[in-house]
Motif scaffolding. Structure first.
Motif, mmCIF file in Angstrom:
data_model
loop_
_atom_site.group_PDB
_atom_site.id
_atom_site.type_symbol
_atom_site.label_atom_id
_atom_site.label_comp_id
_atom_site.label_asym_id
_atom_site.label_seq_id
_atom_site.Cartn_x
_atom_site.Cartn_y
_atom_site.Cartn_z
ATOM 1 N N CYS A 6 0.846 -1.193 0.000
ATOM 2 C CA CYS A 6 0.000 0.000 0.000
ATOM 3 C C CYS A 6 0.881 1.243 0.000
ATOM 4 O O CYS A 6 1.734 1.406 0.870
ATOM 5 N N CYS A 12 -7.212 1.921 3.185
ATOM 6 C CA CYS A 12 -6.876 3.239 2.619
ATOM 7 C C CYS A 12 -7.761 3.557 1.431
ATOM 8 O O CYS A 12 -8.099 4.716 1.180
ATOM 9 N N SER A 63 0.033 4.133 0.624
ATOM 10 C CA SER A 63 -0.358 5.105 1.639
ATOM 11 C C SER A 63 0.140 4.721 3.035
ATOM 12 O O SER A 63 0.807 5.499 3.696
ATOM 13 N N CYS A 64 -0.182 3.496 3.483
ATOM 14 C CA CYS A 64 0.169 3.139 4.864
ATOM 15 C C CYS A 64 1.278 2.091 4.947
ATOM 16 O O CYS A 64 1.739 1.769 6.035
ATOM 17 N N CYS A 96 -4.365 -0.262 -0.019
ATOM 18 C CA CYS A 96 -4.964 -1.408 0.664
ATOM 19 C C CYS A 96 -6.455 -1.149 0.880
ATOM 20 O O CYS A 96 -6.938 -0.040 0.664
HETATM 21 ZN ZN LIG Z 1 -3.082 1.269 3.298
#
Ligand SMILES: [Zn+2]
Ligand SMILES: [Zn+2]
Length: 142
Positions: free
Chosen positions: A95, A138, A97-98, A135
Motif C-alpha cells: 500500500c 486506505c 499510503s500506509c 490497501c
Molecule cells: Zn493502506
C-alpha cells in the motif's frame, strides 16, 4: 525454535553479539505486516528499548537483508523500506499510503519472460514482482 530465535541465531552467525536493541528490531520485523522505514523501526523499537540507536537500526536491517530475512522495498520517492521476506515464491503487494504489505502467489509470467528473453538475449533466472496501490482500508477512505 521460534522464528525470532531463528533470526537471532542467523544474525549472531553473521554479525556478532545479540544485544537488546537487536532483539527488539528482530521482534518488530518478524511481526510486522507493514513495510517500515529505518526511522519507523527506530521509533517503534524505541518503545521496547529506549536506548535504541538509529545506526544500530540501519546496520541490523542491512545484515537481515543480506541474510534474506527481510526484503528491501523500493518506494516511489527513492526511499527504502524493509519488510519480512516472503516464504517461498510469492509476490508482494504494498500500500503506497500506509505501507501495509501482503503476498500473493501464482502468476503467469512465463510467456512474457520468454519473449523478453528472446528479444534481449538475456537468460532470465528469476523475477521479483511488486505491485503498488492502496490497501482495503486506505481505499475506503477516499
Ligand atoms: Zn493502506
Ligand atoms: Zn512468480
Amino acid at each position: 525454535m521460534t522464528e525470532i530465535e531463528s533470526w537471532l541465531e542467523h544474525l549472531e552467525q553473521k554479525g556478532g553479539r545479540i544485544t537488546g536493541p537487536r532483539r527488539a528490531i528482530v521482534e518488530l520485523m518478524v511481526n510486522s505486516d507493514h513495510a517500515l522505514s529505518p526511522v519507523d523501526v527506530f521509533d517503534q523499537a524505541r518503545g521496547k528499548y529506549p536506548k535504541m540507536g538509529l545506526v544500530t537500526v540501519y546496520r541490523t536491517l542491512e545484515i537481515l537483508s543480506e541474510l534474506g530475512l527481510v526484503e528491501r522495498v523500493h518506494q516511489h520517492d527513492g526511499c527504502h523500506m524493509y519488510l519480512r521476506a516472503a516464504h517461498g515464491h510469492e509476490h508482494l503487494m504494498i500500500c503506497s499510503s500506509c505501507g501495509k504489505a501482503d503476498y500473493f502467489s501464482g502468476d503467469d509470467l512465463s510467456p512474457l519472460i520468454e519473449r523478453i528473453s528472446k528479444e534481449s538475449g538475456f537468460s532470465i533466472q528469476s523475477h521479483w514482482l511488486q505491485l503498488h496501490g492502496l490497501c482495503r482500508d486506505c481505499h475506503k477512505e477516499n
